[in-house]
Design an enzyme around this catalytic site. Structure first.
Site, PDB file in Angstrom:
ATOM      1  CD  GLU A 128      10.704  26.647 -14.564  1.00  0.00           C
ATOM      2  OE1 GLU A 128      11.890  27.166 -13.825  1.00  0.00           O
ATOM      3  OE2 GLU A 128       9.804  26.315 -14.149  1.00  0.00           O
ATOM      4  CG  ASP A 166      14.573  28.291 -12.404  1.00  0.00           C
ATOM      5  OD1 ASP A 166      15.850  28.503 -11.961  1.00  0.00           O
ATOM      6  OD2 ASP A 166      13.637  28.447 -11.487  1.00  0.00           O
ATOM      7  CD  GLN A 192      10.301  30.980 -11.575  1.00  0.00           C
ATOM      8  OE1 GLN A 192      10.878  29.884 -11.947  1.00  0.00           O
ATOM      9  NE2 GLN A 192       9.295  30.983 -11.383  1.00  0.00           N
ATOM     10  CD  GLU A 230      10.392  28.105  -8.794  1.00  0.00           C
ATOM     11  OE1 GLU A 230       9.101  27.868  -9.088  1.00  0.00           O
ATOM     12  OE2 GLU A 230      11.290  27.955  -9.676  1.00  0.00           O
TER      13      GLU A 230
END
Length: 250
Positions: A128, A166, A192, A230
């Site tokens: 990530e 993300d 996310q 998240e």
């Protein structure tokens, strides 16, 4: 990051009561509990664990992962513990954190070790990119670099390395979210979300059009995986879940 109002093992019941049927675990708190104890909590609530972070070193002392660092014994121990938890929790994905101010050569080498070691136990190891405002010095801070690493390792191993996309980090690092989702869609192994810029709920009080992005993911790109929440709730976790009614179209 949700249901922080209660101790770790009580969060599973709170998640189920709130309507979730799957969870992800991004905290080292996971490893303070035997895997069978966590498995019992999942089973009691009918929940699936779809992702957890590998042990990331000593978080309180500033560690943010081990994969780019020259700490081979600790890294191997994190893989061994990750494999055990993946087996017991029946979790298909693990996130291998890079660490701070590391080595590019070591990072690629350790990721090769990770996918080979964990390959029998998981569907994918994830990496990530994380923005420097949230985590100064984090080794992986570019989606293009992540894609290059994934392609490089895919050419040398049949074990899967995937991108944890993300939205919060991508918006801060690069912007141009829909273009980047399309560009990297073949690499995406998990998604996310969090509101930008405050990392709160992904609702109308922030700068990203999540309804548009969810539609893009599902209907144009055909993403069928989970989307992890998240974010840091602005108040009680359950009170903040109203954003789902705003964002998730039927």
């Amino acid at each position: 990051m949700l249901f922080q109002e209660v101790p770790f093992l009580q969060r599973f019941a709170r998640a189920r009561r709130a309507g979730f049927n799957a969870v992800e675990i991004s905290s080292n708190e996971l490893f303070a509990h035997p895997p069978d104890e966590v498995r019992s909590c999942l089973d009691a609530e009918g929940l699936e664990c779809v992702l957890f972070n590998l042990p990331a070193g000593d978080w309180r002392q500033g560690d943010r992962g081990l994969a780019s660092l020259d700490r081979p014994k600790e890294f191997l121990a994190s893989l061994q513990q990750g494999a055990e938890y993946a087996q017991r929790l029946k979790c298909p994905r693990v996130h291998c954190l890079a660490g701070l101010n590391g080595s590019a050569e070591l990072y690629r080498s350790n990721l090769r070790k990770a996918v080979e070691f964990l390959g029998p136990d998981v569907e994918a190891v994830l990496i990530e990119p994380i923005n420097q405002r949230s985590m100064p010095g984090y080794h992986l801070a570019s989606f293009a670099e992540a894609a290059d690493i994934i392609a490089d390792i895919a050419g040398q191993s049949d074990k899967p390395l995937k991108l944890l996309f993300d939205v919060f980090h991508c918006q801060i690092l690069h912007g141009d979210l829909s273009t980047n989702m399309r560009k990297y869609s073949d690499h995406i192994g998990h998604v996310q979300v969090a509101g930008v810029p405050d990392r709160g709920e992904p609702d109308a009080r922030q700068e990203v059009n999540f309804r548009y992005l969810f539609d893009l993911l599902r209907n144009e790109l055909g993403y069928q995986g989970h989307i992890g929440c998240e974010y840091h709730p602005r108040g009680e976790t359950e009170d903040g879940l109203k954003w789902l009614e705003e964002v998730v179209a039927e």
